[in-house]
Write a protein that holds these residues in place. Structure first.
Motif, short mmCIF file in Angstrom:
data_model
loop_
_atom_site.label_atom_id
_atom_site.label_comp_id
_atom_site.label_asym_id
_atom_site.label_seq_id
_atom_site.Cartn_x
_atom_site.Cartn_y
_atom_site.Cartn_z
N LEU A 14 0.82 -1.20 0.00
CA LEU A 14 0.00 0.00 0.00
C LEU A 14 0.86 1.26 0.00
O LEU A 14 0.52 2.26 -0.64
CB LEU A 14 -0.95 -0.01 1.20
N ILE A 15 1.98 1.24 0.70
CA ILE A 15 2.89 2.39 0.71
C ILE A 15 3.43 2.63 -0.69
O ILE A 15 3.43 3.77 -1.18
CB ILE A 15 4.02 2.19 1.74
N ILE A 16 3.90 1.58 -1.35
CA ILE A 16 4.42 1.73 -2.72
C ILE A 16 3.34 2.27 -3.65
O ILE A 16 3.58 3.18 -4.44
CB ILE A 16 4.99 0.39 -3.23
N ALA A 17 2.13 1.75 -3.54
CA ALA A 17 1.02 2.23 -4.37
C ALA A 17 0.70 3.69 -4.09
O ALA A 17 0.43 4.47 -5.00
CB ALA A 17 -0.20 1.35 -4.15
N ALA A 18 0.73 4.08 -2.82
CA ALA A 18 0.41 5.46 -2.46
C ALA A 18 1.42 6.45 -3.02
O ALA A 18 1.06 7.57 -3.40
CB ALA A 18 0.33 5.60 -0.94
N VAL A 19 2.68 6.05 -3.08
CA VAL A 19 3.70 6.94 -3.64
C VAL A 19 3.36 7.27 -5.10
O VAL A 19 3.55 8.40 -5.55
CB VAL A 19 5.11 6.33 -3.51
N MET A 20 2.82 6.29 -5.83
CA MET A 20 2.43 6.53 -7.22
C MET A 20 1.33 7.59 -7.32
O MET A 20 1.21 8.28 -8.32
CB MET A 20 1.89 5.24 -7.87
N CYS A 21 0.54 7.72 -6.28
CA CYS A 21 -0.60 8.63 -6.30
C CYS A 21 -0.27 10.05 -5.87
O CYS A 21 -1.10 10.95 -6.01
CB CYS A 21 -1.72 8.09 -5.42
N ILE A 22 0.91 10.30 -5.34
CA ILE A 22 1.26 11.65 -4.90
C ILE A 22 1.13 12.63 -6.05
O ILE A 22 0.45 13.64 -5.95
CB ILE A 22 2.66 11.69 -4.27
#
Length: 178
Positions: free
Chosen positions: A164-172
């Motif tokens: 989820l952390i890796i995915a969230a970085v894509m959304c910044i």
């Protein structure tokens, strides 16, 4: 300059090798057109994060968004592992990271004056993200951004929180900084 799709490569800074690839392969024509307007922040996305050999890791998707984003994260078998819910009024950006059952795992928090973000809950920091300066030429004339992600070693390698952390970085960029 005329890039409609969200595509990223994730490098290991120690070896400078690509460890993950993020692609948006099935971008429709209407979405492509809207990506070049002021409505880019509201367009849907479906990012596939894979190993360099093409093995699926996670998928990050969102439908059309008007007021606040709700992003779903799916595992390599397309099973829901969690969601991000954007806080409606937040300077700089804020997401709540939820597991598949809707339980809060942590928050992605940033400051509107910088490109510094933290994943935290109850005073514990799980990860941090900062933007690395790429030089005047790249910053002015390309859409490439260099983010540095550091995940605390106490977050297990097989934990859904890590995915989820890796995915969230894509959304910044796609949600908070467009």
């Amino acid at each position: 300059m005329f890039k409609a799709a969200n595509n990223f490569d994730i490098y290991d800074p120690a070896t400078n090798r690509i460890v993950l690839e993020c692609r948006e392969p099935d971008l429709g024509m209407v979405t492509k057109v809207f990506r070049f307007t002021d409505y880019k922040r509201h367009t849907p996305f479906d990012i596939r994060i894979t190993t360099p050999t093409g093995g699926p890791v996670v998928r990050v998707q969102r439908g059309v968004s008007f007021f606040r984003s709700r992003i779903e994260v799916l595992d390599e078998r397309d099973q829901l592992i969690g969601t991000f819910q954007q806080k409606l009024l937040s300077l700089g950006g804020k997401f709540e990271i939820l597991d598949a059952k809707g339980n809060s795992l942590c928050w992605l928090k940033g400051k509107w004056t910088s490109w510094e973000f933290n994943f935290e809950k109850d005073g514990k920091q799980f990860a941090s993200v900062s933007k690395k300066w790429a030089g005047i030429g790249k910053e002015l004339f390309t859409s490439a951004d260099n983010y540095m992600l550091s995940i605390d070693p106490t977050v297990p390698a097989d934990s859904p929180l890590r995915q989820l952390i890796i995915a969230a970085v894509m959304c910044i960029d796609m949600v908070l900084k467009e």
